[in-house]
Every structure is written in C-alpha cells, then in structure tokens.
Design a protein around this motif. Structure first.
Motif, mmCIF file in Angstrom:
data_model
loop_
_atom_site.group_PDB
_atom_site.id
_atom_site.type_symbol
_atom_site.label_atom_id
_atom_site.label_comp_id
_atom_site.label_asym_id
_atom_site.label_seq_id
_atom_site.Cartn_x
_atom_site.Cartn_y
_atom_site.Cartn_z
ATOM 1 N N THR A 2 0.832 -1.197 0.000
ATOM 2 C CA THR A 2 0.000 0.000 0.000
ATOM 3 C C THR A 2 0.874 1.257 0.000
ATOM 4 O OG1 THR A 2 -1.736 -1.222 1.165
ATOM 5 C CG2 THR A 2 -1.882 1.173 1.212
ATOM 6 N N ALA A 3 1.940 1.241 0.789
ATOM 7 C CA ALA A 3 2.861 2.381 0.817
ATOM 8 C C ALA A 3 3.562 2.543 -0.530
ATOM 9 C CB ALA A 3 3.893 2.204 1.926
ATOM 10 N N LEU A 4 3.901 1.428 -1.176
ATOM 11 C CA LEU A 4 4.535 1.475 -2.495
ATOM 12 C C LEU A 4 3.628 2.180 -3.504
ATOM 13 C CD1 LEU A 4 6.877 0.537 -4.354
ATOM 14 C CD2 LEU A 4 5.538 -1.533 -4.750
ATOM 15 N N GLU A 5 2.333 1.882 -3.450
ATOM 16 C CA GLU A 5 1.392 2.557 -4.343
ATOM 17 C C GLU A 5 1.320 4.054 -4.036
ATOM 18 O OE1 GLU A 5 -1.789 -0.947 -5.398
ATOM 19 O OE2 GLU A 5 -1.927 0.046 -3.453
ATOM 20 N N GLY A 6 1.312 4.385 -2.764
ATOM 21 C CA GLY A 6 1.297 5.793 -2.385
ATOM 22 C C GLY A 6 2.540 6.522 -2.861
ATOM 23 N N LEU A 7 3.692 5.897 -2.696
ATOM 24 C CA LEU A 7 4.944 6.521 -3.155
ATOM 25 C C LEU A 7 4.964 6.667 -4.669
ATOM 26 C CD1 LEU A 7 7.524 4.791 -0.784
ATOM 27 C CD2 LEU A 7 6.709 7.155 -0.715
ATOM 28 N N ALA A 8 4.420 5.678 -5.377
ATOM 29 C CA ALA A 8 4.341 5.770 -6.840
ATOM 30 C C ALA A 8 3.466 6.945 -7.259
ATOM 31 C CB ALA A 8 3.812 4.464 -7.418
ATOM 32 N N LEU A 9 2.378 7.174 -6.529
ATOM 33 C CA LEU A 9 1.518 8.324 -6.828
ATOM 34 C C LEU A 9 2.257 9.646 -6.586
ATOM 35 C CD1 LEU A 9 -1.949 7.210 -5.430
ATOM 36 C CD2 LEU A 9 -1.423 7.808 -7.790
ATOM 37 N N VAL A 10 3.026 9.710 -5.510
ATOM 38 C CA VAL A 10 3.793 10.931 -5.221
ATOM 39 C C VAL A 10 4.811 11.185 -6.328
ATOM 40 C CG1 VAL A 10 5.500 11.965 -3.662
ATOM 41 C CG2 VAL A 10 3.480 10.856 -2.724
ATOM 42 N N VAL A 11 5.539 10.139 -6.719
ATOM 43 C CA VAL A 11 6.553 10.290 -7.765
ATOM 44 C C VAL A 11 5.891 10.671 -9.094
ATOM 45 C CG1 VAL A 11 8.254 9.024 -9.153
ATOM 46 C CG2 VAL A 11 8.230 8.778 -6.667
ATOM 47 N N GLY A 12 4.804 9.984 -9.439
ATOM 48 C CA GLY A 12 4.099 10.308 -10.674
ATOM 49 C C GLY A 12 3.544 11.723 -10.662
ATOM 50 N N GLY A 13 2.986 12.129 -9.544
ATOM 51 C CA GLY A 13 2.452 13.483 -9.427
ATOM 52 C C GLY A 13 3.534 14.534 -9.541
ATOM 53 N N ALA A 14 4.659 14.293 -8.893
ATOM 54 C CA ALA A 14 5.775 15.247 -8.976
ATOM 55 C C ALA A 14 6.303 15.323 -10.403
ATOM 56 C CB ALA A 14 6.883 14.830 -8.013
ATOM 57 N N TRP A 15 6.383 14.178 -11.062
ATOM 58 C CA TRP A 15 6.870 14.134 -12.446
ATOM 59 C C TRP A 15 5.954 14.929 -13.365
ATOM 60 C CZ3 TRP A 15 5.203 10.992 -16.808
ATOM 61 C CH2 TRP A 15 6.097 11.012 -17.880
ATOM 62 N N VAL A 16 4.633 14.713 -13.240
ATOM 63 C CA VAL A 16 3.666 15.436 -14.066
ATOM 64 C C VAL A 16 3.734 16.940 -13.775
ATOM 65 C CG1 VAL A 16 1.192 15.793 -14.466
ATOM 66 C CG2 VAL A 16 2.112 13.476 -14.393
ATOM 67 N N ALA A 17 3.832 17.302 -12.512
ATOM 68 C CA ALA A 17 3.881 18.724 -12.147
ATOM 69 C C ALA A 17 5.154 19.384 -12.671
ATOM 70 C CB ALA A 17 3.786 18.885 -10.630
ATOM 71 N N VAL A 18 6.286 18.717 -12.535
ATOM 72 C CA VAL A 18 7.549 19.283 -13.012
ATOM 73 C C VAL A 18 7.526 19.412 -14.531
ATOM 74 C CG1 VAL A 18 10.027 18.806 -13.267
ATOM 75 C CG2 VAL A 18 8.925 18.576 -11.036
ATOM 76 N N LEU A 19 7.026 18.392 -15.224
ATOM 77 C CA LEU A 19 6.926 18.496 -16.682
ATOM 78 C C LEU A 19 5.977 19.616 -17.089
ATOM 79 C CD1 LEU A 19 6.897 14.809 -17.975
ATOM 80 C CD2 LEU A 19 8.704 16.504 -18.194
ATOM 81 N N GLY A 20 4.915 19.800 -16.308
ATOM 82 C CA GLY A 20 3.978 20.875 -16.595
ATOM 83 C C GLY A 20 4.612 22.246 -16.429
ATOM 84 N N LEU A 21 5.509 22.358 -15.477
ATOM 85 C CA LEU A 21 6.158 23.645 -15.224
ATOM 86 C C LEU A 21 7.342 23.912 -16.155
ATOM 87 C CD1 LEU A 21 6.107 23.689 -11.331
ATOM 88 C CD2 LEU A 21 4.779 25.156 -12.860
ATOM 89 N N THR A 22 8.111 22.872 -16.465
ATOM 90 C CA THR A 22 9.342 23.072 -17.230
ATOM 91 C C THR A 22 9.214 22.704 -18.699
ATOM 92 O OG1 THR A 22 10.150 20.859 -16.689
ATOM 93 C CG2 THR A 22 10.763 22.656 -15.193
ATOM 94 N N GLY A 23 8.242 21.884 -19.045
ATOM 95 C CA GLY A 23 8.092 21.450 -20.434
ATOM 96 C C GLY A 23 7.186 22.367 -21.220
ATOM 97 N N HIS A 24 6.637 21.828 -22.268
ATOM 98 C CA HIS A 24 5.738 22.585 -23.142
ATOM 99 C C HIS A 24 4.405 21.845 -23.270
ATOM 100 C CE1 HIS A 24 8.998 25.239 -24.202
ATOM 101 N NE2 HIS A 24 9.760 24.196 -24.498
ATOM 102 N N PRO A 25 3.651 21.754 -22.176
ATOM 103 C CA PRO A 25 2.365 21.054 -22.260
ATOM 104 C C PRO A 25 1.342 21.905 -23.022
ATOM 105 C CG PRO A 25 2.597 22.071 -20.119
ATOM 106 C CD PRO A 25 3.909 22.293 -20.856
ATOM 107 N N ASP A 26 0.280 21.236 -23.480
ATOM 108 C CA ASP A 26 -0.795 21.969 -24.153
ATOM 109 C C ASP A 26 -1.446 22.949 -23.188
ATOM 110 O OD1 ASP A 26 -0.340 20.563 -26.469
ATOM 111 O OD2 ASP A 26 -1.829 19.023 -26.013
ATOM 112 N N ASP A 27 -1.605 22.526 -21.948
ATOM 113 C CA ASP A 27 -2.219 23.384 -20.939
ATOM 114 C C ASP A 27 -1.411 23.251 -19.650
ATOM 115 O OD1 ASP A 27 -3.795 24.816 -19.206
ATOM 116 O OD2 ASP A 27 -5.638 23.709 -19.620
#
Length: 150
Positions: A29-54
């Motif tokens: 269960t903790a592994l799933e939670g950590l995966a969500l944190v990592v995935g969320g951070a990755w999406v947020a960082v890409l959203g801030l530093t990359g060129h997303p549509d929105d």
C-alpha cells in the motif's frame, strides 16, 4: 490518546508481533502511495518546465496525484500501527487500482508493464488485506461477532 486509553491498541499489543502478511500489505500500500507521489511530482515538473498543451491542467493533475497519495500512505501507516480503520482505505486503494491497471494494459506503449505491475500489486495487497490473520491482527470482528468479546 495513549495506549491505556485505546482498547484497540491494547488488544493489538497483547496479540504479539505484527504478522508478516500485515506488514507486506502495508508495504504494498505504501509502495502505491509513493508511486503516486513520484508520478504526481513528475507530471507537475513536466507541466512547469516542459511545453504542455495546458500548463495549468498539467500542474493541477500533478498536485492531484500527490494529494491522492495521502490515502494509501495514511492507510499503510495505520496498518503498521495495527489500526482497524486502516483496512478500509487500503482496500479502497486496491479496488481503485484495478481499473487503472486495466486501462494501462489497453495502451500500446510502455504503459503495459506498468499496468501488469499495478495489477499484481493490487491483487496481492487485496489478498493480504482480506486474509484472516490480517483481520485478526487488526482486531476486526466479522458480522455477528460484535458481542463476542472476551
């Protein structure tokens, strides 16, 4: 609240060491939670530093994943502490993970291995969480056993 004020924790302490199945369920269960944190951070960082549509939508999605990670992380902590309330959120996390795994398996990309891994973790955690040994360790009584106290 101290353990002397909480009868559930007293029962857990009297029951002996934490069962391996309960520890494994908490780890998954903790592994799933950590995966969500990592995935969320990755999406947020890409959203801030990359060129997303929105950009706003990407950052909001990342923050949402990080907030959603709180449910399995708190459930895992509760499972390690033998809190009976923690089984419900842990079960909900696994049940929600199964359709996500199915959707990942339908993709024609690198998401397929992630879907397989998520499905295996979710099914394994479900089996561990509904196991009788885990249920006893958490002090959960089945239907009709509410008055059955020693």
């Amino acid at each position: 609240m101290s353990s002397s004020q909480n009868p559930a924790s007293e029962a857990a302490e009297e029951a002996g060491p934490r069962p391996v199945r309960l520890t494994a369920a908490a780890a998954l269960t903790a592994l799933e939670g950590l995966a969500l944190v990592v995935g969320g951070a990755w999406v947020a960082v890409l959203g801030l530093t990359g060129h997303p549509d929105d950009r706003q939508q990407a950052v909001t999605g990342g923050v949402t994943l990080i907030v959603l990670a709180l449910l399995p992380l708190l459930a895992a902590r509760g499972l390690l502490g033998r809190r009976s309330w923690s089984r419900g959120p842990a079960l909900i996390t696994q049940i929600i993970a199964l359709p996500v795994a199915y959707n990942l398996l339908q993709a024609d990309s690198m998401a397929i291995p992630a879907g397989i891994a998520l499905a295996v973790v979710a099914v394994a955690a479900l089996v561990l969480l509904i196991n009788a040994e885990t249920t006893r360790a958490l002090g959960i009584r089945g239907p009709g056993n509410a008055q059955d106290q020693k």
